[in-house]
Design a protein around this motif. Structure first.
Motif, PDB file in Angstrom:
ATOM      1  N   THR A 134       0.961  -1.229  -0.085  1.00 29.33           N
ATOM      2  CA  THR A 134       0.009   0.066  -0.036  1.00 29.33           C
ATOM      3  C   THR A 134       0.639   1.245  -0.051  1.00 29.33           C
ATOM      4  OG1 THR A 134      -1.996  -1.177   1.306  1.00 29.33           O
ATOM      5  CG2 THR A 134      -1.980   1.345   1.324  1.00 29.33           C
ATOM      6  N   VAL A 135       0.641   2.099  -1.022  1.00 30.13           N
ATOM      7  CA  VAL A 135       1.566   3.052  -1.153  1.00 30.13           C
ATOM      8  C   VAL A 135       0.757   4.496  -0.701  1.00 30.13           C
ATOM      9  CG1 VAL A 135       3.040   2.214  -2.843  1.00 30.13           C
ATOM     10  CG2 VAL A 135       1.026   3.440  -3.779  1.00 30.13           C
ATOM     11  N   TRP A 136      -0.462   4.513  -0.934  1.00 27.30           N
ATOM     12  CA  TRP A 136      -1.273   5.594  -0.583  1.00 27.30           C
ATOM     13  C   TRP A 136      -2.760   5.159  -0.094  1.00 27.30           C
ATOM     14  CZ3 TRP A 136      -6.126   7.642  -2.343  1.00 27.30           C
ATOM     15  CH2 TRP A 136      -6.382   8.911  -1.862  1.00 27.30           C
ATOM     16  N   THR A 137      -3.412   6.104   0.789  1.00 27.77           N
ATOM     17  CA  THR A 137      -4.699   6.092   1.568  1.00 27.77           C
ATOM     18  C   THR A 137      -5.474   7.109   1.598  1.00 27.77           C
ATOM     19  OG1 THR A 137      -3.816   5.957   3.907  1.00 27.77           O
ATOM     20  CG2 THR A 137      -3.938   3.695   2.692  1.00 27.77           C
ATOM     21  N   GLY A 138      -6.731   7.270   1.532  1.00 27.57           N
ATOM     22  CA  GLY A 138      -7.452   8.413   1.714  1.00 27.57           C
ATOM     23  C   GLY A 138      -8.795   8.134   1.608  1.00 27.57           C
ATOM     24  N   THR A 139      -9.715   9.267   1.513  1.00 24.30           N
ATOM     25  CA  THR A 139     -11.049   8.995   1.523  1.00 24.30           C
ATOM     26  C   THR A 139     -11.640   9.639  -0.019  1.00 24.30           C
ATOM     27  OG1 THR A 139     -11.129  10.964   2.402  1.00 24.30           O
ATOM     28  CG2 THR A 139     -11.275   9.245   3.805  1.00 24.30           C
ATOM     29  N   GLY A 140     -12.790   8.955  -0.187  1.00 27.47           N
ATOM     30  CA  GLY A 140     -13.415   9.594  -1.381  1.00 27.47           C
ATOM     31  C   GLY A 140     -14.875   9.894  -1.198  1.00 27.47           C
ATOM     32  N   ASP A 157       3.227   9.643   2.272  1.00 24.60           N
ATOM     33  CA  ASP A 157       4.422  10.761   2.752  1.00 24.60           C
ATOM     34  C   ASP A 157       4.873  11.699   1.789  1.00 24.60           C
ATOM     35  OD1 ASP A 157       6.280   9.297   1.023  1.00 24.60           O
ATOM     36  OD2 ASP A 157       7.290   8.346   2.696  1.00 24.60           O
ATOM     37  N   GLY A 158       4.131  11.684   0.756  1.00 22.19           N
ATOM     38  CA  GLY A 158       4.606  12.865  -0.267  1.00 22.19           C
ATOM     39  C   GLY A 158       5.740  12.748  -1.502  1.00 22.19           C
TER      40      GLY A 158
END
Length: 220
Positions: A134-140, A157-158
């Protein structure tokens, strides 16, 4: 056992297993030669019965018909594959939306989408690399129907990831009671070519192979 009996047994066996014989390389001519050989070598005092011989002729007819059908099906499959390829060419140069979950990072971004059966209270999105990390997590957004988002190719982490890598989206969308509302995920990208490496040609959408049957929209 007499020569006639042995020949009759061979012919009967060939007749009973005509379809499997075809797969072992026995042609219709070979099959017919077995029947002719039986007639030439049978014992006149113990000849093959009319019923048995008719059954063998019937099996021969079925055998040749099956070969003809197999040949026709092969030709039809080849024609269908060519037709699919020809129709797929029309997509080249167009931006499409397709049902799949993997996209290639191009120009620093990848566009994903997802469809919800009804409005969701919680939508969590994660992006995995080709190794499953997993390289990125977020919401939609949680609107009923189609939703989309463009990932900027950065890790949580950008860190900016390089173009060319393939990444898979995972969407978890639930209502207030925790029931899943996800129908399917999609990617959006330009069709750049045709992947003919398999029996059914696929479209190359930003470098990812996608079946033409999974295309649900053409945006430009």
């Amino acid at each position: 056992m007499t020569v006639s009996s042995a020949t009759s047994a061979a012919a009967s066996s060939a007749a009973a297993t005509s379809s499997s014989s075809a797969s072992m390389g026995i042609s219709s001519t070979d099959f017919l030669n077995l029947l002719v050989s039986e007639l030439q070598n049978q014992d006149p005092l113990n000849a093959t019965s009319t019923t048995d011989f008719i059954n063998q002729l019937t099996s021969y007819a079925n055998f040749t018909e099956q070969q003809s059908i197999n040949s026709s099906m092969t030709s039809l499959a080849s024609s269908f594959s060519s037709l699919v390829t020809l129709n797929s060419v029309n997509y080249i140069g167009h931006t499409v939306e397709a049902k799949t979950s993997t996209a290639q990072l191009s120009n620093g971004s990848a566009t994903f989408g997802y469809s919800l059966s009804s409005a969701a209270s919680n939508v969590a999105i994660s992006i995995q690399d080709s190794s499953g990390n997993t390289v990125w997590t977020g919401t939609g957004t949680g609107n009923a129907g189609s939703n989309s988002f463009t990932w900027n190719g950065q890790t949580s982490d950008g860190t900016q990831l390089k173009d060319g890598g393939q990444y898979t989206v995972q969407v978890t969308a639930t209502d207030a009671a925790g029931n899943s509302l996800l129908n399917y995920t999609t990617i959006t990208g330009m069709v750049t070519g045709i992947d003919a490496s398999s029996s059914t040609p696929s479209l190359l959408v930003n470098g990812v192979s996608v079946s033409a049957a999974n295309i649900i929209g053409v945006t430009s």
